[in-house]
Structures are given as C-alpha cells and as structure tokens.
Design an enzyme around this catalytic site. Structure first.
Site, short mmCIF file in Angstrom:
data_model
loop_
_atom_site.label_atom_id
_atom_site.label_comp_id
_atom_site.label_asym_id
_atom_site.label_seq_id
_atom_site.Cartn_x
_atom_site.Cartn_y
_atom_site.Cartn_z
N GLU A 79 0.59 -1.35 -0.37
CA GLU A 79 -0.29 -0.05 0.28
C GLU A 79 0.74 1.19 0.26
OE1 GLU A 79 -4.01 -0.92 1.68
OE2 GLU A 79 -2.02 -0.68 3.21
N CYS A 100 7.01 -6.04 6.39
CA CYS A 100 8.04 -5.50 7.14
C CYS A 100 8.41 -6.69 8.20
CB CYS A 100 8.02 -4.41 8.21
SG CYS A 100 9.56 -3.36 8.73
N CYS A 104 7.67 -4.71 15.03
CA CYS A 104 7.05 -3.48 15.83
C CYS A 104 5.86 -3.62 16.22
CB CYS A 104 7.01 -1.75 15.75
SG CYS A 104 8.69 -1.66 14.89
N CYS A 107 2.71 -0.99 15.90
CA CYS A 107 2.24 -1.71 13.71
C CYS A 107 1.79 -2.44 13.08
CB CYS A 107 4.07 -1.01 13.27
SG CYS A 107 3.63 -0.68 11.68
N GLY A 149 7.63 -1.42 5.33
CA GLY A 149 8.60 -1.38 5.75
C GLY A 149 9.75 -1.37 5.88
N GLU A 150 11.19 -1.33 5.96
CA GLU A 150 12.29 -0.76 6.69
C GLU A 150 13.06 -0.35 5.49
OE1 GLU A 150 13.28 0.53 9.06
OE2 GLU A 150 14.93 1.19 8.71
N SER A 181 12.48 7.33 6.54
CA SER A 181 12.36 7.06 8.34
C SER A 181 12.40 5.24 8.62
CB SER A 181 10.98 7.45 8.73
OG SER A 181 10.55 6.65 9.99
N SER A 204 12.78 6.52 14.19
CA SER A 204 10.82 6.03 14.76
C SER A 204 12.11 6.16 16.60
CB SER A 204 10.41 5.02 14.26
OG SER A 204 9.87 4.74 13.35
N LEU A 205 11.88 6.60 17.21
CA LEU A 205 12.41 6.43 18.73
C LEU A 205 10.93 5.15 19.13
CD1 LEU A 205 14.64 6.96 20.60
CD2 LEU A 205 14.09 8.98 21.13
N HIS A 206 10.00 6.40 19.72
CA HIS A 206 9.43 6.20 20.32
C HIS A 206 9.06 5.69 21.97
CE1 HIS A 206 7.30 6.20 16.40
NE2 HIS A 206 7.42 5.12 16.30
N ASN A 280 -2.36 5.11 16.55
CA ASN A 280 -3.35 4.87 15.56
C ASN A 280 -3.15 3.99 15.97
OD1 ASN A 280 -3.66 7.09 13.91
ND2 ASN A 280 -1.69 6.89 12.56
N CYS A 321 -0.44 6.19 9.56
CA CYS A 321 0.87 5.65 9.70
C CYS A 321 1.05 4.25 10.95
CB CYS A 321 1.66 6.27 11.07
SG CYS A 321 2.18 7.81 10.21
#
Ligand code: SAH
Length: 331
Positions: A79, A100, A104, A107, A149-150, A181, A204-206, A280, A321
C-alpha cells in the site's frame, strides 16, 4: 507494469530514443504505448507486449488522502498513500518492502515480511499518484519513506529509487523534499551519512530508554538507544543536517512525564527535533489522551526542545502511519 524490463528492451536504441521514452512515461505520464505516436509502430507494439504501462491497483479515498493498493507481477501487494496538503504540496508515502521484518508491536505492517521492493517498484508508487494528480493539474512534490517496510533493510534499492526521484529525466523532485524514516538500523544510518544526498532523516525512537523501547520494538535488542544515538551523532557531525525523532504517544506505555523528562535529556543535542505522533489504533494499544500529549509537548518545549505534533491523514481508510497492511484484494 514491467518497467524494470524497459531498460533492457531499449538498450540498443539511440540515446535520444531512450530520453523520449522516459519523457513519455515520467513527464507526459502516458498509460498506454498506443498514444506514443512519436515512436515507430514496431517499437510501440513491442513495448505494449513486453513492457505494459498499466499499474494493477485499487484506490481508497478519505478527504485529502488517497490510499492505493498495488499488486506487482508476482502477486505481492503493498500500500502507498498520497496526502494532498494544498494546491502546492502533495506528499507520497512510499513503501520499501512487501511487509516488514521488524515486528514493532504497535504497527500493522510487521505481521509478515515477503521481500524487498525493486527501485522501479518504489518509483511505480510515485508514478501512479503522478497520474492521478495530473487529472487535477497537480504534481507530486514531496516523498516520505514511511510506508510499509524498513528502508534501511533495502538500502541499495531505496537509494537507487531516490536518485531516480531526483533525476530531471524522472520526477525531478529535490532531495530536500524527500525524507527517510528508519526504526534505527545502525549500518544504514552509517552508510547514509556518507551519501552525498540532502535527503532528510527521521528516526522512529518512540521510547526514552531500552526497557520501554525493547518492549515496543524488538530491533532495540540489537541496536540499543545508546548505540542508536551514537550513530545519529556521527550522522549529524558528518552531514550537519537536522534529524527528526518520531515519538509515538501510546497510552500508559511511553507517555508519562518521567518519559518526557528522560526524552528531554536524550534530546539535549544540536540539530535534533521531536515529532509527536498520535498512535493510530492497530489493535494492541490505546492512544494517549489529548491532554497527556499536550503536557508531554509542553514539558519538552519548556526544556528547549523543538517539538511538533504530526497531523494524521486517512485513518478512516486505514491509511495512517502504522496501519498499512495490504489486506484488501484488487478484484
Ligand atoms: N520502518 C520505518 C519506516 C516506517 S515509517 C520506521 O520504523 O521508521 C512509519 C512511521 O509510522 C514510523 O515512525 C512508525 O513508527 C510509525 N507508526 C507505526 N505504527 C504506528 C501507529 N499504529 N500509529 C502511528 N504511527 C505508527
């Protein structure tokens, strides 16, 4: 669409012909070789047969957000999302892998991993939306590698696609309008520091420490917060470019004032900024309350850290996201 076989087919054509063909695809945005009357009939017929321009896809619309599900030759589906900010600015959020491998916990994409995308499959996403925007006399102006994906686990193809996105023969979109990212693949950040590209880097620390981060992002067990920040320091030293740290606000996980304090200490670095992202829903967690986000942001700002909050596009069509999973079918 089999655009990667194009170069092979036309390699014996004179240089002006190759230029002409690229112009037809990426500037005139033709969707059928039969309209390319500047080409000899025999070449048109061969291209129609061996390199069709049709992109197999399905569109989903929500106000200013358009999500496309694309199916490639091998049946793999991804997508990609178009966000139309205004008349002048339209951003495509591209995918770099089918699924991916990082898993995570917040996600939706990480549920499965199939393969890397080729550079042409990456730019095909930009091409599809360029065709859509042409109907409104608009163009793609910005690209973010924030889809499925990464990107740094598909490093070479991603860089090759960026060079094509940059190139005047393809999309002619400047590097400064492109962002990558990463979940923090250190080798990727190191290699990226040595590229002569002005592309923006987001991390992407989070989470503000290993305990919370490893719980949310398994990749942290391999690349700890400390190692990650060291790689970012090196990147900044080499490139003198800003780095954006993305921080997802997940209720009860990483949104306390202690977390804000820890984060503020990590962000005591030159050229860094924080982008707070509302979580989200993807099943597992709950988003932080607005008031919690407001306080978290105020705390960081009080500590002198430049902080923004991401505006979310396309939740209704699962285009925001972390929501890209390509579960739908085309037919
Ligand atoms: N693998 C890369 C590229 C994906 S970018 C990376 O991790 O950075 C997608 C961005 O959306 C990342 O910052 C990611 O952490 C974030 N994201 C993932 N799931 C999300 C969710 N449920 N809600 C909001 N943002 C999410």
């Amino acid at each position: 669409m089999k655009i990667d076989s194009l170069e092979e087919i036309i390699k014996n054509e004179p240089a002006y012909r190759i230029k002409q063909i690229r112009k037809l695809i990426y500037k005139d945005l033709i969707e059928d070789w039969n309209v390319a009357l500047v080409l000899p009939l025999s070449l048109r017929e061969r291209l129609s047969k061996e390199c069709p321009l049709e992109i197999k896809h399905k569109l989903f619309k929500d106000n200013n957000t358009l999500k496309a599900l694309i199916e490639f030759e091998d049946g793999s589906k991804i997508e990609t999302v178009l966000m139309e900010h205004d008349q002048e600015r339209s951003t495509v959020c591209v995918s770099s892998q089918v699924g991916c491998p990082l898993k995570c916990s917040f996600c939706a994409t990480g549920a499965s991993f199939k393969r890397n995308l080729t550079s042409f499959e990456i730019i095909e996403q930009v091409l599809l939306f360029s065709r859509e925007l042409k109907k409104k006399n608009k163009k793609v102006t910005n690209i973010v590698f924030m889809g499925m994906g990464e990107p740094f686990l598909n490093y070479d193809n991603v860089i090759e696609s960026i060079k094509m996105i940059n190139s005047p023969e393809y999309f002619n979109i400047g590097s400064r309008k492109i962002s990558i990212s990463t979940a923090g693949i250190i080798e990727g950040i190191e290699r990226f520091s040595n590229e002569d590209l002005q592309v923006n880097l987001s991390i992407s620390l989070h989470a503000p420490n290993d305990l919370i981060r490893s719980n949310l992002m398994p990749i942290n067990k391999k690349y700890s917060v400390e190692k990650l920040l060291k790689a970012v320091d090196q990147y900044i030293k080499k490139t003198n470019r800003k780095v954006m740290f993305e921080y997802l606000m997940i209720k009860g996980e990483n949104d306390s004032l202690e977390s804000a304090e820890e984060l503020s200490l990590l962000m005591k670095r030159p050229l860094v900024m924080v982008n707070l992202i509302v979580y989200n829903p993807t099943g597992k967690f709950k988003p932080s309350d607005n008031n919690t986000i407001k306080k978290f942001k105020e705390y960081l700002e009080k500590k002198g850290i430049f902080t923004t909050q991401r505006y979310e596009f396309g939740r209704k069509i699962n285009a925001a996201c972390g929501q890209l999973a390509a579960y739908d079918t085309i037919n």
